[in-house]
Design an enzyme around this catalytic site. Structure first.
Site, short mmCIF file in Angstrom:
data_model
loop_
_atom_site.label_atom_id
_atom_site.label_comp_id
_atom_site.label_asym_id
_atom_site.label_seq_id
_atom_site.Cartn_x
_atom_site.Cartn_y
_atom_site.Cartn_z
N GLN A 72 45.45 76.16 22.16
CA GLN A 72 45.46 75.97 23.61
C GLN A 72 45.45 77.30 24.36
O GLN A 72 44.64 77.51 25.27
CB GLN A 72 46.69 75.16 24.02
CG GLN A 72 46.70 73.74 23.50
CD GLN A 72 47.85 72.95 24.13
OE1 GLN A 72 47.73 72.46 25.25
NE2 GLN A 72 48.95 72.85 23.41
N TYR A 117 61.13 74.42 12.91
CA TYR A 117 60.20 75.07 13.84
C TYR A 117 60.90 76.19 14.61
O TYR A 117 60.44 77.33 14.64
CB TYR A 117 59.62 74.04 14.80
CG TYR A 117 58.86 74.65 15.96
CD1 TYR A 117 57.67 75.33 15.76
CD2 TYR A 117 59.36 74.55 17.26
CE1 TYR A 117 56.98 75.91 16.82
CE2 TYR A 117 58.68 75.11 18.33
CZ TYR A 117 57.49 75.80 18.10
OH TYR A 117 56.82 76.37 19.16
#
Length: 279
Positions: free
Chosen positions: A10, A121
Site C-alpha cells: 500500500q 506481529y
C-alpha cells in the site's frame, strides 16, 4: 534517487504515485531483504540517496502461526537494510506500527512511552525497530496505524465488499486507534527525508488526526459509499481472533508536527479521498 522496498504494498504504491519513475522500486522478487548477502550485493550495483523500507509481514493473526517468517521479514530484513544504509552512508526511513504498544494507555501515546507488544506481529516489528537503530548510521522510524488505501487488501476495501454482499455486519467498537490513508503517510515520508540530519536516530509517530473505533471507521466508510448495509457495534470478546489487539493505540503526533511543521488531515478526509479514487 530513493530505494523503496516493499514497493508493491500500500505505501510503496502510494509513493510511486508521487515519485513516478524517480525512484528505485523493489519487492521480494527483486530484493529479498531477509538475505543479508543479497541486500549488500544489491547495494554494490545500485546508487541511491536514501532507503524507505515499506516491506513488512502484516498479517497480524497469521503471524501467530508463522512467527519465524514474520521475524525474518519484520526484524532480520530491516537489520540487513540498516547495514546497507550504513555501508552506503545514506539515511534509512523505516515504517513501524502502533502494535508495539500494549493498549493500556488512555491518552495519545508518545514516542517515549514504554512498549509492550501483545503478539508476534508487534514483537517482530519492535525487534525491527531495535535492529535499525543499532545498525543504521542515520535512521528515522515512522510508527503508523490502521493503514488503508485504494491498493491491495485492507479494512476499507473489505468493508466496501461486505457492504455490497450483506445487509448487516458486526464490527468491534471497543478498540481505539486512528485510520491512516497511505497517501498521507507517503507525503509525510517524503517531507521528512530531506530534513533528516546525518547521524540522527529518531522515532516519530504519524497517523491522520482524530480517534476512531473499527466500528466508527466501518460506519463512516459505508455511509460515505451510500451502502445499504447496517453496521452493528460489538465487543472484542464477541469477535475472538488468534492475535490479541491493543485496546487503545492512538498515537501522539506532537513531535512530528513540531519538528517538520506537518498539518495532518483528519482521518475522515482520508476516507473521502480514497473512496473518490476508487469510484
Amino acid at each position: 534517487m530513493l530505494l523503496i522496498t516493499g514497493a508493491n504494498g500500500q505505501l510503496g504504491r502510494s509513493l510511486k504515485d508521487i515519485l513516478g519513475d524517480n525512484a528505485l522500486y523493489t519487492d521480494a522478487a527483486e530484493l529479498d531483504i531477509t538475505d543479508e548477502q543479497a541486500v549488500l550485493e544489491f547495494g554494490d550495483g545500485h546508487d541511491f540517496s536514501a532507503i524507505i523500507n515499506c516491506a513488512a509481514y502484516t498479517n497480524v493473526d497469521k503471524a501467530e502461526q508463522e512467527a519465524e517468517l514474520a521475524r525474518r521479514i519484520n526484524a532480520a530484513g530491516p537489520a540487513n537494510l540498516a547495514k546497507l544504509a550504513a555501508k552506503k552512508e545514506v539515511p534509512l526511513l523505516h515504517i513501524s506500527t502502533d502494535y508495539v504498544f500494549d493498549g493500556s494507555a488512555n491518552a495519545p501515546i508518545s514516542e517515549s512511552a514504554a512498549t509492550g507488544p501483545l503478539g508476534v506481529y508487534g514483537r517482530t516489528k519492535l525487534e525491527g525497530e531495535h535492529n535499525v537503530l543499532s545498525y543504521a548510521g542515520t535512521v528515522v522510524i515512522l510508527r503508523t496505524a490502521w493503514l488503508y488505501s485504494e491498493y491491495g487488501k485492507n479494512f476499507l476495501k473489505t468493508m466496501l465488499a461486505l457492504g455490497k454482499e450483506k445487509t448487516e455486519i458486526r464490527v468491534v467498537a471497543d478498540q481505539f486507534g486512528t485510520p491512516t490513508y497511505a497517501a498521507h503517510l507517503a507525503q509525510a515520508a517524503l517531507r521528512i527525508l530531506p530534513a533528516v540530519k546525518p547521524g540522527s536516530k529518531e522515532i516519530y509517530h504519524f497517523t491522520d488526526e482524530g480517534t476512531a473505533t473499527w466500528y466508527d471507521f466501518a460506519h463512516y466508510i459505508l455511509t460515505q459509499a451510500h451502502a445499504a448495509c447496517r453496521v452493528r457495534p460489538i465487543l472484542t470478546l464477541d469477535y475472538p481472533t488468534p492475535a490479541k489487539r491493543p485496546a487503545f493505540s492512538v498515537l501522539d503526533k506532537n513531535k512530528i508536527k513540531r519538528d517538520f511543521g506537518l498539518n495532518l488531515p483528519h482521518w475522515t478526509k482520508g476516507v473521502e479521498e480514497c473512496l473518490k479514487k476508487l469510484s
